[in-house]
Enzyme design. Structure first.
Site, mmCIF file in Angstrom:
data_model
loop_
_atom_site.group_PDB
_atom_site.id
_atom_site.type_symbol
_atom_site.label_atom_id
_atom_site.label_comp_id
_atom_site.label_asym_id
_atom_site.label_seq_id
_atom_site.Cartn_x
_atom_site.Cartn_y
_atom_site.Cartn_z
ATOM 1 N N TRP B 102 0.827 -1.209 0.000
ATOM 2 C CA TRP B 102 0.000 0.000 0.000
ATOM 3 C C TRP B 102 0.857 1.252 0.000
ATOM 4 O O TRP B 102 0.526 2.243 -0.652
ATOM 5 C CB TRP B 102 -0.987 -0.027 1.172
ATOM 6 C CG TRP B 102 -1.906 -1.197 1.033
ATOM 7 C CD1 TRP B 102 -1.894 -2.347 1.760
ATOM 8 C CD2 TRP B 102 -2.926 -1.376 0.037
ATOM 9 N NE1 TRP B 102 -2.853 -3.219 1.292
ATOM 10 C CE2 TRP B 102 -3.487 -2.656 0.236
ATOM 11 C CE3 TRP B 102 -3.415 -0.585 -1.006
ATOM 12 C CZ2 TRP B 102 -4.522 -3.152 -0.560
ATOM 13 C CZ3 TRP B 102 -4.450 -1.074 -1.801
ATOM 14 C CH2 TRP B 102 -4.985 -2.344 -1.568
ATOM 15 N N ASP B 169 -0.875 6.712 6.754
ATOM 16 C CA ASP B 169 -1.955 5.797 6.405
ATOM 17 C C ASP B 169 -2.099 4.795 7.551
ATOM 18 O O ASP B 169 -1.250 3.928 7.732
ATOM 19 C CB ASP B 169 -1.606 5.070 5.094
ATOM 20 C CG ASP B 169 -2.658 4.052 4.689
ATOM 21 O OD1 ASP B 169 -3.622 3.820 5.449
ATOM 22 O OD2 ASP B 169 -2.511 3.469 3.588
ATOM 23 N N LYS B 193 -11.464 -1.856 8.811
ATOM 24 C CA LYS B 193 -10.729 -2.719 9.750
ATOM 25 C C LYS B 193 -11.287 -2.439 11.149
ATOM 26 O O LYS B 193 -12.205 -3.108 11.575
ATOM 27 C CB LYS B 193 -9.227 -2.449 9.717
ATOM 28 C CG LYS B 193 -8.646 -2.200 8.345
ATOM 29 C CD LYS B 193 -8.414 -3.441 7.515
ATOM 30 C CE LYS B 193 -7.667 -3.058 6.250
ATOM 31 N NZ LYS B 193 -7.450 -4.166 5.336
#
Lengths: 356, 356
Positions: B102, B169, B193
């Protein structure tokens, strides 16, 4: 008490969709897991996405015609950005028809990318009609229009014939009426009217128009990347997509767009007939351009507003106040609103005559 | 049979969140209407958005410190684009730490906007650790890092001290551990999440860093416009935002981040102890950088995989296979996963010893 929900969006969806989506949150496909806790890459959710994408093309009559359906995020407002990124050439230009607040929003974003020609506008008349007599430059990269103007209650009944790609924002009337959808090269729609809850945006695009802008497109804004990833470039909005599938399945079982169009026309005719008959009311939009989805109307005498407002609220109606740009009332009659709810409103309008 | 859901995301949420969100779809706030059919401008939903935004700042200890919380759409992947648009000056540059798939995705998008300095990378070691010994150019417009690497099972335990704005992030470990969150200038996280279902993205941004890029930012990609509109620039993803609020309320009632951190540490200690003790297994990530959220581990002998797979499936465990980039297994132990589920996995790992 039975509610009659005229909300302009998010809006009423079929009761069976509410029930099935609530059930999926508790136990999805009898897996013992919630729809909210499963991987979007799981077999069960990949099937949801595949079915939803296929059903969109089936309902629109676009199967096998070179189109792809995508369920994206960010709303129609993000498409205002993605469209010029993907379709407006560097040093190219685009043609836009200005029919309301959302069309104007799309124009504003396009201007950041290059020459944006407004080919027609009804802004000076507070967008109470659809412009006519405009022409589309043959060297435009695309022509953009808004099929239904939620705020002003107007709807395009026909679309121009042009050799440039036609892009249409159908956020507030997709799946509501039979059209030759193959006259469009890109159709987009926020889900939250006729397709599902807020949180996903449908894009239906003819693949052959892509890859020509010459721009470096950020991945998340690149239709080609979303197509290649089968609408799962990143984690999609799982619940809104699933609930959209349920709504599309409800529509298919009902007989598809042709069947719902009959119901929508019956609802619109019932309400507009009363607006025209009842001396206390007047319509806000030009008669020829009246939307079958959003009927905008006004009291001839504002002094009657308090009693009318009390009456429709007492009848279980909600979501009727007009947008501040128009005032008065707006009855949004999306696919899932039953004829019965329109009859309740019409009865209240008739009853007002006896009270004032 | 009781399920033990180790899905890497979307993932397990508290059972009470599933129940309350399902109920809201049938009848929201006892209004007789579904959460899915009400206007996002209605008093009830505006209250949801306001509460969710305030609760984020409260839980992170960022109230009154110049931060704004936004619930956007498009996932963390769209933030990869929004961050350089808003923060990287024209002819400026940004510094990125490359700690996984990511992070690399964020770097790829930043490169479209300008000079993107990768200050450290563990790519050559298949991202099995967090790079150290890197330095951040003092003339960078910002430094970007990824606090937890879901795929590789690594987690940054400390963050560099720098005078440039720090962007993080936190998609896969936000709200999981106590940090001084004021060391970050911009935090973002896909909800799916620890915060809620897929379909919304949390952005927490210090207002003072905005408005300096000198770029013409498309409206939907402009943090300032979203702040001005109180996170309702356009129709927000209503259901994902509401369900995130429910999850945040559950966390607050539990005692906030400090309380959940204790549970998360207990779960991680239990599992990593077994990985280290059990001669059949080995951890995939460097011990010092092990993630408390995602434990990646491998069988020392691949031949044991069929029997182990059969055993954990029989125990009601799901979502355990590792990502293809690492192989083996990945146990995602997000906030809502109970310690009991980790014990079930550890018991299966122990039982494997007696079977092979």
């Amino acid at each position: 008490m039975k509610k009659h929900n005229y909300s302009a969006g998010p809006c009423i969806l079929p009761q069976e969709v509410f029930e099935k989506s609530a059930q999926a949150i508790l136990n999805f496909n009898d897996s013992g897991l919630s729809l909210l806790e499963i991987s979007h890459r799981s077999k069960d959710f990949v099937a949801v996405m595949d079915q939803a994408r296929a059903l969109v093309l089936e309902l629109l009559g676009l199967e096998g015609k070179g189109y792809q359906a995508l369920f994206l995020a960010g709303g129609a407002s993000l498409e205002f950005v993605m469209i010029p990124y993907n379709l407006m050439k560097v040093d190219g230009k685009a043609a836009y028809l200005d029919t309301g607040t959302w069309a104007a929003g799309a124009i504003k974003e396009a201007k950041l990318f290059g020459e944006t020609v407004v080919v027609g506008s009804s802004k000076d008349d507070n967008y109470n009609h659809i412009p006519t007599g405009y022409s589309i430059p043959t060297d435009a990269d695309y022509f953009h229009c808004t099929s239904n103007n939620t705020i002003f209650g107007t709807q395009m009944k026909t679309f121009p014939t042009t050799e440039v790609p036609v892009v249409c924002d159908m956020s507030s009337d997709i799946f509501s009426r039979v059209l030759d959808f193959s006259q469009f090269d890109l159709i987009y729609a926020g889900a939250q009217k006729n397709m599902g809850p807020a949180g996903t945006t449908l894009v239906v695009v003819k693949e052959s128009i892509l890859g020509k802008s010459g721009r470096d497109i950020p991945s998340m804004l690149d239709y080609s990347k979303h197509i290649k990833a089968e609408s799962m470039y990143n984690t999609p909005p799982v619940f809104p997509v699933y609930t959209s599938l349920l709504t599309l399945q409800w529509l298919k079982n009902l007989g598809g767009i042709a069947a719902i169009e009959k119901q929508n026309n019956a609802k619109a005719n019932l309400l507009y007939s009363e607006i025209d008959r009842n001396p206390l009311f007047k319509g806000a939009a030009a008669v020829a351009d009246r939307s079958a989805m959003n009927a905008t109307f006004l009291l001839n005498d504002e002094a009657h507003a308090p009693i009318f407002d009390e009456m429709w609220k007492a009848a279980g109606i909600s979501g009727l106040p007009g947008h501040r740009s128009v005032g008065g009332y707006r009855a949004s009659m999306y696919n899932a609103l039953p004829l019965e709810s329109v009859q309740v409103l019409v009865d209240v309008m008739k009853a007002l005559e006896t009270k004032v």
